[in-house]
Design an enzyme around this catalytic site. Structure first.
Site, PDB file in Angstrom:
ATOM      1  N   CYS A 175      96.742  55.353   1.590  1.00 48.70           N
ATOM      2  CA  CYS A 175      95.627  55.369   0.646  1.00 48.70           C
ATOM      3  C   CYS A 175      95.956  56.290  -0.510  1.00 48.70           C
ATOM      4  CB  CYS A 175      94.366  55.852   1.367  1.00 48.70           C
ATOM      5  SG  CYS A 175      92.880  55.870   0.347  1.00 48.70           S
TER       6      CYS A 175
ATOM      7  N   GLY B 215      95.195  48.291  -3.824  1.00 52.71           N
ATOM      8  CA  GLY B 215      93.783  48.143  -4.129  1.00 52.71           C
ATOM      9  C   GLY B 215      93.222  49.477  -4.578  1.00 52.71           C
TER      10      GLY B 215
ATOM     11  N   HIS C 101      89.860  47.816   3.900  1.00 48.09           N
ATOM     12  CA  HIS C 101      90.161  49.191   3.511  1.00 48.09           C
ATOM     13  C   HIS C 101      89.411  49.565   2.234  1.00 48.09           C
ATOM     14  CE1 HIS C 101      93.035  52.669   2.903  1.00 48.09           C
ATOM     15  NE2 HIS C 101      92.542  52.508   1.692  1.00 48.09           N
TER      16      HIS C 101
ATOM     17  N   HIS D  10      85.709  52.219   1.389  1.00 51.95           N
ATOM     18  CA  HIS D  10      85.466  53.280   0.400  1.00 51.95           C
ATOM     19  C   HIS D  10      84.039  53.223  -0.147  1.00 51.95           C
ATOM     20  CE1 HIS D  10      89.332  55.244  -0.055  1.00 51.95           C
ATOM     21  NE2 HIS D  10      89.940  54.064  -0.119  1.00 51.95           N
TER      22      HIS D  10
END
Length: 178
Positions: A99, A46, A141, A145
């Protein structure tokens, strides 16, 4: 176009992103294309717009197979604008996360096991879905952000946070920033 991914420490990653108020624009289309290109080039599951320096509430996610998460089940590819998450229960589970903005590291993060996500597609049409497991983890997740939260901020036990090549030698090299 493949864009640079901001890394932890960049203050732009800590700011709350702005709502998108115009849909179907060439600018939004170009942003989503850049996000797709960047996520694919980095083997991401993602990507959020703030990670490439664009302070808008836009995320993309999805994968069939990802070498960074070889045991994860597939996640349907989704482009989500102005997302809203609603947990469907209080149940949470811990799981390893990485990440693109924290290259080369992994940590255990608690996340809701089931949720509903809502938002819009590029044209402003409503999207409403329910997710569980890795799908739910990825959505949470990426949406973090948008509120300036990086996964290390959610790690509750620093003994379960470290370098990918030390924790998972079989994944050595897949989490590195090119």
């Amino acid at each position: 176009m493949i864009r640079d991914v901001l890394r932890m420490g960049d203050p732009r990653l800590l700011a709350r992103a702005h709502e998108v108020d115009r849909f179907g624009t060439a600018e939004l289309g170009a942003l989503l294309q850049d996000m797709r290109d960047t996520m694919a080039a980095r083997n991401g599951a993602g990507l959020a717009a703030p990670q490439i320096g664009v302070p808008l509430r836009v995320v993309i996610f999805g994968m069939e197979f990802n070498p960074r998460y070889p045991d994860a089940e597939p996640v349907p590819y989704t482009e989500l604008v102005n997302p809203v998450l609603t947990p469907l229960s209080d149940a949470q589970e811990e799981g390893w996360e990485g990440c693109l903005s924290v290259p080369g590291m992994r940590g255990v993060v608690p996340r809701f096991t089931q949720l509903r996500y809502e938002g819009c597609d590029i044209a402003g049409r409503r999207i409403v879905r329910e997710a569980q497991g890795f799908h739910a983890r990825v959505v949470q997740h990426e949406c973090d952000h948008l509120d300036g939260i990086l996964y290390p901020m959610r790690v509750t036990d620093l003994r379960k946070f470290g370098f990918t090549d030390v924790l998972f030698p079989e994944l050595a090299g897949v989490d590195q920033d090119d």
